[in-house]
Design an enzyme around this catalytic site. Structure first.
Site, PDB file in Angstrom:
ATOM      1  N   LYS A  19       0.815  -1.224   0.000  1.00 48.52           N
ATOM      2  CA  LYS A  19       0.000   0.000   0.000  1.00 48.52           C
ATOM      3  C   LYS A  19       0.844   1.267   0.000  1.00 48.52           C
ATOM      4  O   LYS A  19       0.545   2.224  -0.690  1.00 48.52           O
ATOM      5  CB  LYS A  19      -0.899   0.024   1.243  1.00 48.52           C
ATOM      6  CG  LYS A  19      -2.286  -0.414   0.959  1.00 48.52           C
ATOM      7  CD  LYS A  19      -3.245  -0.139   2.101  1.00 48.52           C
ATOM      8  CE  LYS A  19      -2.589  -0.229   3.462  1.00 48.52           C
ATOM      9  NZ  LYS A  19      -3.380   0.105   4.570  1.00 48.52           N
ATOM     10  N   ARG A  93     -11.631   1.288   8.412  1.00 50.01           N
ATOM     11  CA  ARG A  93     -11.228  -0.092   8.712  1.00 50.01           C
ATOM     12  C   ARG A  93     -12.414  -0.954   9.120  1.00 50.01           C
ATOM     13  O   ARG A  93     -12.293  -2.159   9.227  1.00 50.01           O
ATOM     14  CB  ARG A  93     -10.217  -0.084   9.869  1.00 50.01           C
ATOM     15  CG  ARG A  93      -8.816   0.233   9.368  1.00 50.01           C
ATOM     16  CD  ARG A  93      -7.765  -0.633  10.016  1.00 50.01           C
ATOM     17  NE  ARG A  93      -6.485  -0.483   9.329  1.00 50.01           N
ATOM     18  CZ  ARG A  93      -5.377  -0.090   9.912  1.00 50.01           C
ATOM     19  NH1 ARG A  93      -5.373   0.186  11.187  1.00 50.01           N
ATOM     20  NH2 ARG A  93      -4.264   0.012   9.228  1.00 50.01           N
ATOM     21  N   ARG A 127      11.454  -8.055   6.461  1.00 43.29           N
ATOM     22  CA  ARG A 127      11.564  -6.603   6.617  1.00 43.29           C
ATOM     23  C   ARG A 127      12.280  -6.236   7.924  1.00 43.29           C
ATOM     24  O   ARG A 127      11.943  -6.740   8.989  1.00 43.29           O
ATOM     25  CB  ARG A 127      10.139  -6.006   6.614  1.00 43.29           C
ATOM     26  CG  ARG A 127      10.120  -4.502   6.590  1.00 43.29           C
ATOM     27  CD  ARG A 127       8.765  -3.986   6.163  1.00 43.29           C
ATOM     28  NE  ARG A 127       7.724  -4.168   7.162  1.00 43.29           N
ATOM     29  CZ  ARG A 127       6.508  -3.636   7.056  1.00 43.29           C
ATOM     30  NH1 ARG A 127       6.188  -2.937   5.987  1.00 43.29           N
ATOM     31  NH2 ARG A 127       5.618  -3.835   7.996  1.00 43.29           N
ATOM     32  N   ARG A 160      10.704  -5.345  13.700  1.00 45.23           N
ATOM     33  CA  ARG A 160       9.595  -4.951  14.566  1.00 45.23           C
ATOM     34  C   ARG A 160       8.853  -6.198  15.024  1.00 45.23           C
ATOM     35  O   ARG A 160       8.782  -7.184  14.293  1.00 45.23           O
ATOM     36  CB  ARG A 160       8.599  -4.068  13.791  1.00 45.23           C
ATOM     37  CG  ARG A 160       9.163  -2.763  13.327  1.00 45.23           C
ATOM     38  CD  ARG A 160       8.095  -1.866  12.748  1.00 45.23           C
ATOM     39  NE  ARG A 160       7.038  -2.607  12.057  1.00 45.23           N
ATOM     40  CZ  ARG A 160       6.012  -2.019  11.451  1.00 45.23           C
ATOM     41  NH1 ARG A 160       5.925  -0.714  11.427  1.00 45.23           N
ATOM     42  NH2 ARG A 160       5.076  -2.730  10.844  1.00 45.23           N
ATOM     43  N   ARG A 171      -1.861 -10.683  12.576  1.00 44.84           N
ATOM     44  CA  ARG A 171      -2.284  -9.415  11.960  1.00 44.84           C
ATOM     45  C   ARG A 171      -3.100  -9.657  10.700  1.00 44.84           C
ATOM     46  O   ARG A 171      -4.088  -8.975  10.439  1.00 44.84           O
ATOM     47  CB  ARG A 171      -1.058  -8.563  11.600  1.00 44.84           C
ATOM     48  CG  ARG A 171      -0.414  -7.880  12.787  1.00 44.84           C
ATOM     49  CD  ARG A 171       0.906  -7.260  12.397  1.00 44.84           C
ATOM     50  NE  ARG A 171       0.749  -6.057  11.599  1.00 44.84           N
ATOM     51  CZ  ARG A 171       1.662  -5.581  10.767  1.00 44.84           C
ATOM     52  NH1 ARG A 171       2.805  -6.207  10.617  1.00 44.84           N
ATOM     53  NH2 ARG A 171       1.454  -4.475  10.097  1.00 44.84           N
TER      54      ARG A 171
END
Length: 227
Positions: A19, A93, A127, A160, A171
């Site tokens: 995104k 959302r 990542r 993270r 998630r």
């Protein structure tokens, strides 16, 4: 000269679906204002605004920020963008947020990045970030020059918690449960446009062609202007 109507767009996609990359390209080519709920929340938390303090208290408890707080935050920000084409990212959302947004303004198009969860899981766990600057590296397609070290400062990179495999799975499941009804809401309205694929560079030309039917490409105009 007929002035084309202003574009009111939303971009949706699971965390790690590209995104951010797609939004940056839309801004560059079509000159839209980009409003990210995540950026706005971080900004408010940093400035310790009333909404920021409230939002932080929910995040610290690991709870979702209530619809009314998110809606209030986004809609007050949108008031300043009446005369611009804009793209919302990370909002709405939930169906309640989508309905509140609908009352305030009519959305023309919803761009949905339909990327397989397995691809995203692979992508996110690769990542690593430099916490101080927010610089993001990906071990597969944009690795640091030295593994585990930031290119600019030489400081260590971290993964993270959000990007650890077990968290990524959670998630994605949460996104699916929460956002499927929103996609369905927009599909029923006939304004949902889904773009499927596993690579952002392959999905992008289709999004670009679609948006060209709505807005001119301003990046070409800028390139042709003598400096």
């Amino acid at each position: 000269m007929v002035v084309p109507p202003l574009l009111r767009a939303v971009i949706m996609g699971p965390p790690g679906s590209g995104k951010g990359t797609v939004s940056a390209r839309i801004i560059k080519h079509f000159g839209v204002k980009h409003l990210s709920s995540g950026d706005l929340l971080r900004d408010n938390m940093q400035k310790e605004t009333e909404v920021g303090i409230l939002a932080k208290s929910y995040i610290d408890q690991g709870r979702l920020i209530p619809d009314d707080i998110m809606t209030q935050l986004m809609l007050s920000e949108l008031k300043g963008l009446d005369w611009y084409n804009w793209l919302l990212d990370g909002f709405p959302r939930t169906v309640a947020q989508a309905e509140a947004l609908e009352k305030a303004c009519q959305i023309d198009t919803v761009i949905d990045l339909d990327v397989p969860f397995e691809t995203i899981k692979h992508r996110l766990t690769a990542r690593w970030i430099h916490p101080a600057s927010g610089r993001v590296y990906n071990l597969e397609f944009s690795p640091p020059k030295v593994q585990g070290i930031d290119d600019v400062t030489g400081e260590p990179l971290v993964q993270r918690d959000d990007d650890k495999p077990e968290t990524v799975t959670k998630r994605l499941q949460a996104y699916d449960a929460q956002t499927k009804p929103v996609l369905e809401y927009y599909r029923k309205k006939g304004i949902l446009k889904s773009f499927s694929g596993t690579e952002t560079n392959k999905i992008w030309p289709h999004i670009y062609a679609f948006l060209q039917t709505k807005l001119p490409d301003v990046s070409q105009k800028d390139a042709a202007t003598p400096r």
